[in-house]
Scaffold this motif. Structure first.
Motif, PDB file in Angstrom:
ATOM      1  N   VAL A   1       0.831  -1.209   0.000  1.00 27.15           N
ATOM      2  CA  VAL A   1       0.000   0.000   0.000  1.00 27.15           C
ATOM      3  C   VAL A   1       0.869   1.264   0.000  1.00 27.15           C
ATOM      4  CG1 VAL A   1      -1.978  -1.138   1.097  1.00 27.15           C
ATOM      5  CG2 VAL A   1      -0.380   0.145   2.512  1.00 27.15           C
ATOM      6  N   CYS A   2       2.168   1.128   0.317  1.00 28.03           N
ATOM      7  CA  CYS A   2       3.057   2.295   0.299  1.00 28.03           C
ATOM      8  C   CYS A   2       4.214   2.146  -0.687  1.00 28.03           C
ATOM      9  CB  CYS A   2       3.647   2.565   1.674  1.00 28.03           C
ATOM     10  SG  CYS A   2       2.474   3.225   2.856  1.00 28.03           S
ATOM     11  N   HIS A   3       4.519   0.900  -1.072  1.00 24.79           N
ATOM     12  CA  HIS A   3       5.658   0.681  -1.968  1.00 24.79           C
ATOM     13  C   HIS A   3       5.181   0.076  -3.277  1.00 24.79           C
ATOM     14  CE1 HIS A   3       8.825   1.614   0.933  1.00 24.79           C
ATOM     15  NE2 HIS A   3       8.131   0.942   1.843  1.00 24.79           N
ATOM     16  N   THR A   4       5.546   0.710  -4.380  1.00 24.07           N
ATOM     17  CA  THR A   4       5.222   0.142  -5.680  1.00 24.07           C
ATOM     18  C   THR A   4       6.308  -0.858  -6.061  1.00 24.07           C
ATOM     19  OG1 THR A   4       6.382   1.967  -6.718  1.00 24.07           O
ATOM     20  CG2 THR A   4       4.005   2.190  -6.443  1.00 24.07           C
TER      21      THR A   4
ATOM     22  N   LEU B   1       2.114  -7.224  -7.605  1.00 21.55           N
ATOM     23  CA  LEU B   1       2.199  -6.300  -6.464  1.00 21.55           C
ATOM     24  C   LEU B   1       2.732  -4.944  -6.923  1.00 21.55           C
ATOM     25  CD1 LEU B   1       3.545  -8.692  -3.646  1.00 21.55           C
ATOM     26  CD2 LEU B   1       1.239  -7.765  -3.886  1.00 21.55           C
ATOM     27  N   TRP B   2       2.259  -4.474  -8.077  1.00 16.99           N
ATOM     28  CA  TRP B   2       2.757  -3.199  -8.601  1.00 16.99           C
ATOM     29  C   TRP B   2       2.383  -2.035  -7.688  1.00 16.99           C
ATOM     30  CZ3 TRP B   2       1.124  -3.622 -14.488  1.00 16.99           C
ATOM     31  CH2 TRP B   2       1.825  -4.693 -15.069  1.00 16.99           C
TER      32      TRP B   2
ATOM     33  N   PRO C   1       9.698   4.540  -1.470  1.00 14.11           N
ATOM     34  CA  PRO C   1      10.249   4.352  -2.821  1.00 14.11           C
ATOM     35  C   PRO C   1       9.818   3.041  -3.473  1.00 14.11           C
ATOM     36  CG  PRO C   1      11.936   4.016  -1.161  1.00 14.11           C
ATOM     37  CD  PRO C   1      10.727   4.524  -0.441  1.00 14.11           C
ATOM     38  N   ASP C   2       9.989   2.978  -4.796  1.00 15.39           N
ATOM     39  CA  ASP C   2       9.697   1.751  -5.535  1.00 15.39           C
ATOM     40  C   ASP C   2      10.709   0.670  -5.129  1.00 15.39           C
ATOM     41  OD1 ASP C   2       8.150   0.835  -8.240  1.00 15.39           O
ATOM     42  OD2 ASP C   2      10.120  -0.122  -8.068  1.00 15.39           O
ATOM     43  N   LEU C   3      10.247  -0.578  -5.125  1.00 11.47           N
ATOM     44  CA  LEU C   3      11.107  -1.671  -4.665  1.00 11.47           C
ATOM     45  C   LEU C   3      11.396  -2.708  -5.751  1.00 11.47           C
ATOM     46  CD1 LEU C   3       9.589  -2.318  -1.107  1.00 11.47           C
ATOM     47  CD2 LEU C   3      11.507  -0.856  -1.723  1.00 11.47           C
TER      48      LEU C   3
END
Lengths: 480, 216
Positions: free
Chosen positions: B70-73, B102-103, B110-112
């Motif tokens: 819900v916080c990391h793309t 899980l995009w 930040p994006d992971l």
């Protein structure tokens, strides 16, 4: 045979449950908002951490507050637009309590961390099955009542409630297809990019047919009733309804711009999203023009004020949405708080406000009395407006800032700002959003108190369907 | 006026109305979603894309349980700034073993997607126990309970892999039988870090050369 009165007790229970879930859902939202300002607020408890609280917030707000209100108002209005009591009233009670039970169990399961990982469809497979069964029962009661109607024409509000029931069933069943591994763990039948396309076909149309279509059903019944005016243009409502039902389904891929899905899918998503502006505004205009000639009521009637304001926010959100679906705007808005602000201009400004207005109108009538306090309802109106405006302005500013700074490059093509610096600059906006949420929640608490005092100690009024009339065409006018 | 008369048929017949709604609402899905579900290029694994190991899968399920998404793309858009910040942009083939995808939809953190290898295991451990010890401005909650819980807590890793096998993930029976043993002695924190460290190594090295390495 003794005349059968309308089954309104089940409506009363659903409405009061909806108010209860509104408070729970908004409180969870406020708590989640506070956790983004003070990250230590979960006190190292897993069930209180942001990821789980946020999921409870969205689920309770949509499926507790929203759907309880939709089922309740659908039961109320379908009887009155069909001139017959509910079909299978026992089943209606099953729908009412099974839904509430499912919500309690769902809340427990989400706080425990059971999730399918799909946004707005987080519940695991046993819940998905249970929801599907309850939904079918809802359909039987609703369409059964229409099938026994004493009026020839099926009124507009029932088209929208009907679309809600049918399309949500389709979306829910397909998107929830999964392979169970254990009792509370399953894996999606679809993977990666395909799962993404399917999920946003579901996700966007849950917004479309539940948060838009369902609540338009509410609008088409309660607004004309309250304004004591017929719908401004019947023909416009026909055109807008079918255009809405046709075009919404295509718009989901605008949630996946610049992602690893085929470009033609994205492009179709843009085009259909922009087209959606037309039926959305047609419906908004139809609603607002219906009040034309009854504007004086706005001075004294908080319920109608809520409904008219909700239409304004509906227009705002359905303009903003298509704009954000355009790739060049989405470039900036995607993944940012702008999206959160957009969702809340719909959820607070449109869904919550039209529901508040409907409840202020409906609840006194359910018990055959007067609203406990019109003054409190007026205070609530201004709190709801202030809370919504502050919320969406804070999130809009935050989102545009994020979107632009993330993409900022210097003259050599190097990144200008670190992610952490941009994130740190968001905290003041998150603080403002928290204040907005508290104001909105406090207004809802006032409403809960007001409605509780209205129904306290009063029996549900027994209302009989009108006597059959000779001319069915005239009867449909009355129903409207 | 014939349109209005046609509509009267729908307004007067609930069966027809139900059918009409279902039909009109299905057109979009049939024309747009169904073809994509049969598109081969969306189902072909990338050159380095293999199914998750038992530890990675357990870690991924914890990532989902805590709703990290819900916080990391986990999706890098093909934009210069994103490629500079996070690494090569995401390709469809890299996600064919992701059930669900899980995009994400919100980038509060930040994006992971290519977080693997950017930080040490120790850094991740400290960051998860107390995010502000390594990132002073972080607003991420701490996840200390992960360090106390054993991996494969429900003792069901074989069932989970079996379910994925049924969906077509190429696990062999031996891998599934050995899965539980391979997780013994590990904590939830360990497997979560193993999952994160494996993120993003799926990119095609030839493609990666065109877009620079990890940035910012």
């Amino acid at each position: 045979m003794a005349p059968a009165h309308y089954h309104d007790k089940v409506v009363r229970v659903l409405v009061l449950c909806s108010v209860f879930w509104a408070i729970v859902g908004m409180a969870a939202g406020v708590y989640a908002a506070a956790e983004l300002v003070w990250p230590g607020l979960n006190f190292d408890q897993s069930w209180l951490s942001y990821g789980r609280v946020r999921t409870v917030h969205t689920n309770v707000a949509i499926f507790g507050f929203g759907v309880s209100a939709l089922i309740g108002t659908a039961f109320y209005s379908v009887q009155r637009t069909s001139h017959v009591p509910l079909f299978a009233p026992g089943l209606a009670w099953v729908v009412c309590w099974a839904w509430q039970l499912a919500l309690v169990a769902a809340g427990w399961s989400l706080l425990s961390g059971h999730t399918s990982g799909k946004e707005y469809a987080e519940l695991e497979w046993p819940f998905d099955l249970a929801i599907a069964v309850v939904w079918v029962c809802f359909a039987i009661v609703f369409f059964g009542t229409i099938a026994r109607r004493k009026i020839k024409t099926i009124y507009v509000s029932n088209w929208f409630y009907g679309a809600l029931i049918i399309v949500i069933a389709m979306l829910h069943i397909v998107n929830s297809l999964a392979m169970p591994a254990t009792l509370f763990k399953s894996y999606s039948l679809f993977a990666g990019s395909q799962d993404a396309i399917l999920q946003w076909w579901y996700g966007h149309n849950a917004v479309g047919f539940l948060l838009t279509g369902g609540f338009l059903g509410m609008m088409y019944y309660f607004l004309p009733k309250h304004a004591e005016r017929p719908i401004w243009s019947y023909r416009l409502s026909i055109v807008a309804f079918w255009a809405f039902t046709y075009s919404y389904i295509w718009a989901g891929p605008h949630h996946l711009h610049y992602s690893a899905i085929p470009e033609w899918v994205q492009s179709l998503g843009v085009v259909m999203s922009v087209i959606l502006l037309a039926p959305s505004w047609a419906t908004m205009i139809n609603g607002i023009m219906t009040v034309s000639g009854a504007w004086r009521k706005l001075r004294s009637d908080p319920a109608l004020k809520f409904i008219v304001l909700s239409l304004a926010f509906y227009g705002l959100a359905t303009f903003e949405g298509p704009m954000m679906a355009i790739r060049d705007v989405n470039l900036i808005s995607h993944f940012t708080d702008w999206t959160v602000g957009h969702v809340h201009s719909g959820a607070l400004g449109w869904n919550a406000m039209i529901t508040f207005g409907t409840f202020y109108y409906l609840v006194p009538r359910l018990v055959g009395g007067e609203l406990y306090s019109t003054k409190l309802a007026n205070v609530h109106f201004w709190m709801a407006l202030a809370g919504t405006m502050l919320y969406i302005l804070a999130m809009w500013a935050a989102g545009v800032t994020q979107g632009l700074l993330w993409l900022s490059l210097d003259e050599y093509g190097e990144l200008l700002y670190s992610f952490t610096d941009i994130m740190a600059s968001m905290v003041s906006y998150y603080g403002l959003r928290l204040v907005a949420g508290v104001i909105f929640l406090a207004g809802a608490v006032l409403m809960a108190w007001n409605l509780f005092m209205t129904v306290r100690g009063r029996e549900t009024a027994k209302v009989l369907p009108p006597e059959p009339v000779a001319n069915p065409a005239a009867a449909s006018e009355v129903a409207a | 006026m014939s349109g209005v008369r046609l509509h009267q048929k729908l307004e007067n017949n609930i069966g027809l109305l139900i059918f009409g709604i279902l039909f009109v609402a299905s057109i979009g899905g049939a024309a747009q979603v169904v073809p994509a579900l049969f598109q081969d290029s969306l189902q072909q694994p990338g050159v380095n894309t293999v199914p998750y190991t038992a530890a990675e899968l357990d870690g991924r399920d914890i990532y989902m349980r805590e709703s990290c998404g819900v916080c990391h793309t986990q999706h890098i858009r093909p934009l210069l700034a994103e490629v500079e910040r996070y690494g090569p942009y995401s390709r469809a083939g890299e996600f064919v073993y992701d059930r669900p995808f899980l995009w994400g939809s919100k980038r509060t953190g930040p994006d992971l997607h290519r977080i693997g290898g950017k930080y040490s295991d120790e850094w991740h451990w400290i960051h998860m126990m107390d995010p502000r010890a390594v990132v002073p401005d972080s607003i991420m909650p701490a996840y200390p309970w992960l360090a106390d819980a054993p991996a494969n807590r429900g003792n069901d890793i074989d069932k989970r892999m079996r379910a994925l096998q049924k969906l077509g993930h190429p696990y062999n029976d031996e891998e599934i039988a050995d899965a539980a043993a391979s997780l013994e002695g590990l904590t939830e924190m360990d497997v979560l870090i193993i999952y994160l460290q494996g993120m993003g190594d799926t990119v095609d090295p030839d493609a990666a050369d065109d877009h620079g390495g990890h940035g910012g």
